[in-house]
Design an enzyme around this catalytic site. Structure first.
Site, PDB file in Angstrom:
ATOM      1  N   GLU A 262     -21.897   8.299  -9.743  1.00 24.36           N
ATOM      2  CA  GLU A 262     -21.205   7.302  -8.911  1.00 24.36           C
ATOM      3  C   GLU A 262     -20.251   7.969  -7.938  1.00 24.36           C
ATOM      4  O   GLU A 262     -20.246   7.668  -6.733  1.00 24.36           O
ATOM      5  CB  GLU A 262     -20.445   6.339  -9.812  1.00 24.36           C
ATOM      6  CG  GLU A 262     -19.547   5.360  -9.092  1.00 24.36           C
ATOM      7  CD  GLU A 262     -20.235   4.039  -8.826  1.00 24.36           C
ATOM      8  OE1 GLU A 262     -19.993   3.508  -7.737  1.00 24.36           O
ATOM      9  OE2 GLU A 262     -20.997   3.572  -9.675  1.00 24.36           O
TER      10      GLU A 262
ATOM     11  N   ASP B 245     -20.544   8.047  -3.764  1.00 21.16           N
ATOM     12  CA  ASP B 245     -19.516   7.489  -2.888  1.00 21.16           C
ATOM     13  C   ASP B 245     -19.029   8.504  -1.868  1.00 21.16           C
ATOM     14  O   ASP B 245     -18.957   8.219  -0.668  1.00 21.16           O
ATOM     15  CB  ASP B 245     -18.331   7.001  -3.724  1.00 21.16           C
ATOM     16  CG  ASP B 245     -18.645   5.741  -4.501  1.00 21.16           C
ATOM     17  OD1 ASP B 245     -19.712   5.155  -4.262  1.00 21.16           O
ATOM     18  OD2 ASP B 245     -17.819   5.355  -5.353  1.00 21.16           O
TER      19      ASP B 245
ATOM     20  N   SER C  94     -23.099   0.371  -5.025  1.00 19.76           N
ATOM     21  CA  SER C  94     -22.165   1.488  -4.884  1.00 19.76           C
ATOM     22  C   SER C  94     -22.679   2.484  -3.849  1.00 19.76           C
ATOM     23  O   SER C  94     -21.940   3.394  -3.465  1.00 19.76           O
ATOM     24  CB  SER C  94     -21.965   2.189  -6.232  1.00 19.76           C
ATOM     25  OG  SER C  94     -23.203   2.523  -6.816  1.00 19.76           O
TER      26      SER C  94
END
EC number: 3.4.14.9
Length: 793
Positions: A500, A504, A705
């Site tokens: 994650e 990002d 995400s």
């Protein structure tokens, strides 16, 4: 001639009030002055005179008693009091609550409770004990939980205190919610109600304390042993004038987060009670001032049609606007100091206090709390297994206390798919594919010196600088870029990189290329801290912040207290009036699904995605996953309607247009709230990304995400161009975005997202449609047109 003077007993409510207080001991100094204060309309001499004359005169009630006795004997036996047993949210339960309320006495008590004493919380009840040492006044700022020979130490609330929160007609909808949650927790023994240790010999008969909650009743039953006059009779008389006040608010008086889910989430294992001497760090959210003015300021600085558009406030100005009152600060600090809590830190706006104390002190301070250790996948936390309450005098000065509830949601790693590769077609989404789809050229990179962007991580997610360098070497050769993060706020873990976090950082820096980037990492410095809350507190304490923040984080709305979400919304507003854009992922569960009971479900919105004060980003896929084609809905894209927050004005027209245009194909209205805040606001590709994590290129990574930092990077590029032209940053985007009405965005009109697997909806949630829809919002950005549309003012 002024006419006959109104007799003291002419008001039935006054008469019954006098009957009640006449049972209390009268030898205490100042007794009749206290009675006069309670009656509110008579002097002490009048009250005393009326009491002494009661034996010689017959009350209106006694006069009619004999006349009514014969009629009452002929009446059929009274029907049993309705019980509330149906499940919350059902029509049957609402009918049961209404029937129950209709059986309650409806005496007029306005006169007795309309005095300035009550309005100023200076209401004093005559003591039930024989010593005036135990008199309790709400305004005296004695913060210890009431304790005496008559009243053993118990959790607030108790019948000693009557607060403004208990007054007025009960809200049946809210009461129903309180009752259902209380009954559920009592059934599961989630918190204990203190047993009656027996009345003291010094005590006059009266309601001792709450003893038990009936499984089928919505009101606490009060019991005590008879001594002289039966306690039941006393309580009956007390309820005669106070039942409209006491129904359910009494049960929850002092509870800041009455509807916070305290059930332990699946996956967490209990690891024992916290040692009383172990230190905790708790965060106290103090009530802010001028909340409505803050909201109005946000509307003005975010509306392009307003003369105040873009005239953002500094941190100092925000602090001056919302800083808690001097009274609030003094009351909270004195309350903490009275329990020996002195090690506290505050933020610039003085609306958060973070205090260190032992578990023993915390449990005395926050009555009802019980701290335990919990572990999951090597992560350890301290949380309370039961709801907490605060003293009534402090209740009005606090929003909530952080560090007791809210387990971190289970990390949903971006999905990894495995697909068969077809020769001659692209392998998945990379920065080059995104630039091709959204019409960014190699020249579309940042150049403004005062521009910056940020991502935030909370769930022990970390990125590795080496991964970012490798990613840019593989996929960033066609455009100028940065290969290093400028600033890390927080502590970077030394373990493996999180997928994650890698996703990002790599995609906000490749879309918002050549722009200074920050990473906020908040795993929580202490086991009792809430990482997301710590990030919000940090924003309130930093004067120099990036203009755009993207956050891939969320939790089910129904698992959070309304008080908590409302206060977090205030923090979002504070960021917006400073010109900061907050972008949240809409989630990867489609419309979500909440099981309400046997064969009954509803959609499950996510927060902060459902906040009216952030921009929420959904997800899309290529129609052909191997070609740069038009986009359709990604079936995991989160979206729907809030069950807590009303629909903001800026989106009413767009959402109502959608509901009308697809009325025939909408899911049943029992599944969602048509008047709630609708989300997402826009979308981007969320399917089949390439990510480098732990030095390994990983294909087919998917989730909102991914789409959120892509949109954030493009907004950072637009901010850069605005700053170069002397224009302010975009700030809170939604009012302007909805005024565009889809201009400069690719409309997504195909596909539906997932929801409940039941017979009614069969796994299908909402579907995309022309213009705005609750799956992809207004669509995905066409960068050159969006830049032109947002550079005009």
């Amino acid at each position: 001639m002024n006419g006959p003077r109104k007799s003291l007993a002419s008001s039935k409510s006054e008469y019954h009030f006098l009957i009640v207080v006449s049972r209390y001991p009268k030898h205490i100094a100042g007794y009749w002055e206290k009675v006069a204060r309670m009656v509110g309309t008579r002097t002490a001499e009048e009250c005393h005179k009326k009491h002494t004359s009661q034996g010689a005169s017959r009350s209106p009630e006694k006069t009619n008693r004999r006349q009514k006795r014969g009629k009452e004997a002929a009446k059929p036996p009274a029907a049993e009091k309705p019980v509330i047993s149906a499940r919350a949210g059902t029509l049957k339960r609402k009918q049961q609550v209404r029937q129950f309320l209709e059986t309650l006495p409806r005496d007029d008590v306005n006169d007795a409770f309309s005095s300035t004493y009550m309005r100023n919380k200076q209401f004093e009840i005559p003591s039930l004990c024989s010593s005036d040492d135990h008199d309790s006044m709400l305004g005296d700022l004695e913060f210890q939980t009431p304790k005496s020979a008559c009243f053993p130490e118990v959790k607030t609330p108790q019948c000693l205190h009557i607060t403004p929160g208990m007054m007025g007609s009960p809200n049946t909808n809210d009461d129903d919610k309180y009752v259902y949650q209380l009954q559920r927790r009592m059934k599961k023994n989630q918190f204990n109600v203190q047993k009656n240790p027996g009345p003291s010999k010094k005590c006059v008969d009266g309601p001792d304390h709450v003893r038990e909650t009936s499984r089928d009743s919505s009101v606490h039953s009060v019991s005590d042993r008879s001594r002289g006059v039966k306690a039941k009779d006393v309580m009956k008389t007390l309820l005669f004038f106070s039942i409209p006040l006491l129904f359910i608010p009494l049960v929850w008086s002092g509870y800041l987060e009455y509807n916070q889910d305290v059930l332990i989430p699946e996956g967490w294992t209990h690891a024992g009670r916290v040692d009383p001497s172990e230190e905790l760090e708790l965060t106290f959210a103090l009530k802010q001032q001028n909340v409505h003015l803050l909201e109005e300021t946000l509307r003005l600085v975010s509306d392009p049609d307003s003369a105040q558009y873009g005239k953002y406030l500094s941190l100092e100005e925000v602090a001056s606007l919302v800083r808690p009152s001097e009274m609030t600060q003094k009351v909270v600090r004195r309350w903490l100091q009275s329990h020996g809590v002195s090690n506290c830190l505050t933020v610039h706006t003085q609306d958060f206090m973070q205090c260190t104390m032992t578990a023993e002190v915390a449990e005395n301070l926050l009555q009802g709390s019980r701290f335990h250790h919990y572990v999951r996948d090597g992560q350890s936390l301290i949380r309370s297994s039961a709801p907490y309450s605060v003293h009534d005098d402090v209740h009005q000065h606090l929003d909530f206390v952080g560090g007791l509830h809210r387990f971190p949601p289970k990390q949903q790693e971006p999905r990894e798919k495995r697909q068969n590769f077809k020769a001659g077609l692209h392998l998945g989404v990379t920065p080059a594919i995104l630039r091709a789809r959204y019409n960014l050229t190699a020249a579309d990179v940042g150049s403004a010196q005062n521009n910056s962007q940020a991502v935030a991580q909370f769930l022990e997610q970390y990125f590795h600088p080496a991964d970012l360098t490798e990613f840019m070497n593989l996929f960033g050769r066609t455009f100028p870029h940065m290969s290093q993060v400028d600033r890390v706020v927080g502590t970077q873990g030394g373990g493996k990189a999180g997928l994650e976090a890698s996703l990002d950082v790599e995609y906000i820096m490749s879309t918002g290329a050549n722009i200074s980037t920050w990473v906020f990492t908040n795993p929580g410095r202490h086991e009792s801290q809430e990482p997301f809350l710590q990030w919000m507190v940090l924003l309130s304490n930093m004067s120099d912040l990036p203009w755009v923040h993207t956050i891939s984080y969320g939790d089910d709305e129904d698992s959070l207290s309304t008080a908590y979400m409302t206060r977090i919304n205030m923090e979002f507003m504070k960021a917006g009036v400073r010109g900061i854009s907050l972008l949240f992922a809409s989630g990867d569960s489609g419309a979500g699904c909440r099981h309400l009971g046997k064969e009954k479900n509803s959609f499950r919105p996510s927060f902060p995605a459902s906040s009216p004060y952030v921009t929420t980003v959904g997800g899309t896929s290529f129609k052909n996953p191997y070609k740069v084609t038009y986009e359709v809905t990604d079936y995991i894209s989160g979206g729907g309607f809030s069950n807590v927050f009303k629909m903001p004005d800026y989106q009413v027209s767009a959402v109502q247009g959608y509901l009308k245009s697809v009325k025939a194909t909408l899911p049943p209205q029992s599944y969602f709230n048509t008047s709630g805040r609708a989300y997402p606001d826009m979308a981007a590709l969320s399917d089949n990304y390439w990510v480098v994590s732990n030095r390994v290129p990983i294909p087919w990574v998917s989730g909102t995400s991914a789409s959120t930092p892509v949109v954030g990077g493009m907004l950072s590029l637009i901010n850069g161009q605005r700053l170069l032209k002397g224009l302010p940053a975009l700030g809170f985007l939604n009012p302007r975005l909805y005024k565009l009405k889809g201009q400069a965005l690719f409309d997504v009109t195909e596909g539906c997202h997932l929801s409940c697997l039941d017979e009614q909806v069969q796994g299908k949630g909402f579907c995309a449609a022309p213009s705005w829809d609750p799956v992809t919002g207004w669509g995905t950005p066409n960068y050159p047109e969006l830049l032109a549309a947002l550079l005009t003012k």
